[in-house]
Design an enzyme around this catalytic site. Sequence first.
Site, PDB file in Angstrom:
ATOM      1  N   GLY A  18      70.945  62.740  -6.592  1.00  0.00           N
ATOM      2  CA  GLY A  18      70.641  63.214  -7.930  1.00  0.00           C
ATOM      3  C   GLY A  18      71.711  64.133  -8.453  1.00  0.00           C
ATOM      4  O   GLY A  18      72.574  64.612  -7.709  1.00  0.00           O
ATOM      5  N   GLY A  19      71.671  64.369  -9.735  1.00  0.00           N
ATOM      6  CA  GLY A  19      72.622  65.260 -10.383  1.00  0.00           C
ATOM      7  C   GLY A  19      71.908  66.107 -11.407  1.00  0.00           C
ATOM      8  O   GLY A  19      70.674  66.213 -11.421  1.00  0.00           O
ATOM      9  N   GLY A  20      72.675  66.715 -12.294  1.00  0.00           N
ATOM     10  CA  GLY A  20      72.078  67.601 -13.278  1.00  0.00           C
ATOM     11  C   GLY A  20      71.230  66.871 -14.289  1.00  0.00           C
ATOM     12  O   GLY A  20      70.319  67.452 -14.879  1.00  0.00           O
ATOM     13  N   ASP A 133      84.867  60.745 -15.616  1.00  0.00           N
ATOM     14  CA  ASP A 133      84.340  61.625 -14.563  1.00  0.00           C
ATOM     15  C   ASP A 133      84.611  61.012 -13.183  1.00  0.00           C
ATOM     16  O   ASP A 133      83.725  60.933 -12.335  1.00  0.00           O
ATOM     17  CB  ASP A 133      82.845  61.859 -14.753  1.00  0.00           C
ATOM     18  CG  ASP A 133      82.336  63.044 -13.917  1.00  0.00           C
ATOM     19  OD1 ASP A 133      83.172  63.875 -13.491  1.00  0.00           O
ATOM     20  OD2 ASP A 133      81.123  63.130 -13.692  1.00  0.00           O
TER      21      ASP A 133
END
Length: 706
Positions: A18-20, A133
């Site tokens: 997961g990420g932000g 990114d």
Amino acid sequence: MIGHELSGRYEIITRIGGGGMALVYKAHDVLLNRKVAVKVLRQQFVHDEEFIRRFRREAQSAAALSHPNVVSIYDVGQEDDTHYIVMEYIEGNNLNEIIKERAPLQAEEAIRVAIQICDALEHAHHNQIIHRDIKPHNILIGKNGRVKVTDFGIARAVTSSTITQTGSMVGSVHYFSPEHAKGSATGEKSDLYSLGIVLYQMVTGKLPFLGESPISIALKHLQEHFAEPKELNPYIPQSVENVILKAMRKNQNERYASASEMLLDLETCLQPERLKEPKIEFSNPDLDETRVMPAIRGSIADTLAGTVVSSKPEKLQTAGADEKDKEPDDRWDSSKLEESPGKRKWVKPVVTVASTLVIIALVYWGAMTVLGWFDIEEVDVPYVVNMTETEARTTLVQAGLKVEEPTMYTDKEGIPKDTVYEQSKANQRVKVGSFIKLYVSTGPKLSQAADYTGKSYEDTVSALVALGVDEDNIDKTPAFSDEAPGTILDQTPKAGEDYDPKKAKFNFTVSQGKETFPMPSLIDKSEAEAVALLQSKGLVINETDIVREASYKEKGTVIAQYPYEPNAEVTKGAAITLTVSSGLPEDALEYTFNIVISPAKAGKSSEIRIVYSDARGQNIEAVKRKIKDTQTFPVKVVLDPNTEAMVTIYRDNEFTDTFSKTYDEVKSGAESTPETIPGDEEPPPDQPALTEENPTDGNTTTNNQQ
């Protein structure tokens, strides 16, 4: 979320990352019966149109691409407030985990990974999509070594509306291109700059720019030069360093013109003729290294400035104001000076100078004290991942740092117990005395071995695989036993022992039934010999298992065995039935041929061989002997109705004669009269003997002719 069946199709199994912006789950597509990855927008953003738009753009950007090095998008949807993307599930690790575990990587491995990333970027750029990114966290490497680029969440399509877009800083500052850090337009060359940093990190194990805050790192991208790769790892081929140096030029015009150009350089940089090529030279210094930093525009200035507000100037200013407003406690009365103008004329200047010096000294002391509070020595944070907790704590303390309590302890597959698997502030430079958070493995989650003895081996394997044990780690050792074939007799690990399902190796001793061996042939053996042989092999023979019947075999001879034929597999303890000859049948007749045989030459030896065929068999040898004089040989034969017995004589390996009797002849009472095989007569004295030169005189006849 785990256990939920999203949209009635995707059964959520476990969280894998997961990420932000989103969480990623491993799921099972019940419709197509395959594993998938499901990225779900975090709940706090489900009402934020900007995040929803960015989330959908990721699906659109990645779905527009079809390439073996880009994670495939299978589906996108919404269930109530849950926005999700269904994508290809990659069994493996991301590049960041591999770098942490094994960097610096061998040049060959790093280039192989970089080629596949660059190939994916070439495809994306060809489709007018800029990733924006590129970083190790977004590079997945499957167990088969295939590299997959993922997370197009901030990708931009190159259109007239986005080429001039500025002021938005999104992504990872350690991998920013200079133009990205300034908030300027980002294009294909920005992705190549980021790829250069990823390659730099793979071959050196370090990031080119580190700092205490995002703005300090961004400024380094703009203004500072990095330590060249060969300074950190002298084993890097010059051709590989040249690729990195060109990709990471601050001046975009001096970078690779396209992903295609960089891909070609990567594919050839490890060729033998390029390994020791000259270091790449550029016609001008990297312009942005010495250029005055332009004003950082838009939201980037707000974003970065908000993270690095320094307290030093404010406190220094406060300290200075305090000193400036302070009035001396001892004030001189000027009227007193006038009373003695001659005597005290020097006092006022001295006092003024002294007071000024005292004030300056106090201000300086105060300023230095305040500066001392903040001007603390900086140190590099040691990389303690993969150390034991004790070693990590000692290393951090020796570096002047502190361990933040409480330490986080977690079950971690593949990480030994008491080993640090993650730390805060890795690869950063911090103040002495800073706190570092440690994450320590309590070892893999262990299971307890059940008692599998007496159970089916196949069922046990299925049960262990369901528990997560690799089938390749399950072995069996066959053994003979009285248990049914396939039954487990013994096991390792033993029942009750703890084991790691991902690493444990099981070995089972499995019954293959009773020991077997080839059944011996008992036919034509005597009854006593057959019984003794059976008993020596562990086979069972009882008197009731012996059947006697008439036959043309000699009395007491085995004529049949049951139920195992010769050479059939038989186990110990098996019961055997024998059929033994009880003598000749009642209607059988016996007859004796009396054969008188002389040597071929009188006085010389001849080898005699007699064979017969009767009811007992064909071509049975009765006599084989050498003689020097005439001898009689009785040959007994047995006849059954409608058969004939025949005797054949060979002398000196040559056929000599044949004699026969039928069953009816013998039954009629024919007597056994001698059958004669004479030798050659001696030649008369006046007649020469037969020699090789004179084999015959034309008057001699053979025995057969006689």
